[in-house]
Design a protein around this motif. Structure first.
Motif, short mmCIF file in Angstrom:
data_model
loop_
_atom_site.label_atom_id
_atom_site.label_comp_id
_atom_site.label_asym_id
_atom_site.label_seq_id
_atom_site.Cartn_x
_atom_site.Cartn_y
_atom_site.Cartn_z
N ARG A 76 0.82 -1.21 0.00
CA ARG A 76 0.00 0.00 0.00
C ARG A 76 0.85 1.26 0.00
O ARG A 76 0.46 2.27 -0.57
N MET A 77 1.98 1.23 0.67
CA MET A 77 2.85 2.40 0.73
C MET A 77 3.23 2.84 -0.68
O MET A 77 3.16 4.02 -1.02
N VAL A 78 3.61 1.87 -1.51
CA VAL A 78 3.98 2.17 -2.90
C VAL A 78 2.75 2.69 -3.66
O VAL A 78 2.84 3.68 -4.39
N GLU A 79 1.61 2.05 -3.48
CA GLU A 79 0.40 2.47 -4.18
C GLU A 79 -0.08 3.85 -3.72
O GLU A 79 -0.53 4.66 -4.54
N LEU A 80 0.03 4.13 -2.43
CA LEU A 80 -0.36 5.44 -1.93
C LEU A 80 0.57 6.53 -2.44
O LEU A 80 0.13 7.64 -2.72
N GLN A 81 1.85 6.22 -2.60
CA GLN A 81 2.79 7.18 -3.17
C GLN A 81 2.41 7.50 -4.61
O GLN A 81 2.40 8.67 -5.01
N THR A 82 2.08 6.49 -5.39
CA THR A 82 1.67 6.70 -6.77
C THR A 82 0.40 7.54 -6.83
O THR A 82 0.28 8.48 -7.62
N TYR A 83 -0.55 7.22 -5.96
CA TYR A 83 -1.80 7.97 -5.89
C TYR A 83 -1.54 9.44 -5.52
O TYR A 83 -2.03 10.36 -6.17
N LEU A 84 -0.74 9.65 -4.50
CA LEU A 84 -0.44 10.99 -4.04
C LEU A 84 0.23 11.83 -5.13
O LEU A 84 -0.15 12.97 -5.38
N GLN A 85 1.20 11.25 -5.81
CA GLN A 85 1.87 11.97 -6.90
C GLN A 85 0.88 12.29 -8.02
O GLN A 85 0.95 13.36 -8.64
N GLY A 86 -0.03 11.37 -8.28
CA GLY A 86 -1.04 11.60 -9.32
C GLY A 86 -1.96 12.76 -8.99
O GLY A 86 -2.20 13.63 -9.84
N ILE A 87 -2.47 12.81 -7.76
CA ILE A 87 -3.40 13.90 -7.43
C ILE A 87 -2.67 15.24 -7.32
O ILE A 87 -3.27 16.29 -7.56
#
Length: 123
Positions: A76-87
């Motif tokens: 999730r840490m990796v996925e949340l980082q991707t999400y955060l950079q996207g938004i």
């Protein structure tokens, strides 16, 4: 800029993971600490406020056994980082209150940051 740096297991009435996020705004930088549920709430608020944007994928809620919890948090840490950079790539989101409320440093964040500095300075 915001970067999900790490995660840590916490204990309260239940066990959960908190993600440490390094935030840079202008000349100021600080750490904040957010649970998956807070990211989830942010995602819901953003979809309500900006329904026409094409959002990056958000990590799904997972029902899991005890042996997988750390692996799930790591993924999730990796996925949340991707999400955060996207938004953060959307100017309307970066100028809005939803994101501001999520990334502003709270008194709890300051306590967590001070605690982390004491722990790691002993290593």
């Amino acid at each position: 800029m915001a970067t999900v740096k790490s995660f840590d297991k916490r204990h309260s009435t239940s066990k959960y993971y908190v993600y440490e996020i390094f935030v840079e705004v202008g000349y100021d930088s600080f750490n904040i600490y957010r649970r998956y549920s807070e990211f989830y709430r942010l995602n819901q608020e953003l979809h309500n406020a900006y329904p026409n944007l094409r959002y990056p994928p958000f990590p799904k809620k997972i029902i899991f056994g005890r042996s997988q919890i750390r692996n799930v948090a790591d993924k999730r840490m990796v996925e949340l980082q991707t999400y955060l950079q996207g938004i953060l790539s959307f100017p309307e989101i970066t100028a809005g209150l939803c994101l501001y409320d999520f990334i502003k440093q709270t008194a709890d964040d300051k306590e967590n940051e001070a605690f982390s500095k004491r722990i790691f300075s002993k290593c």
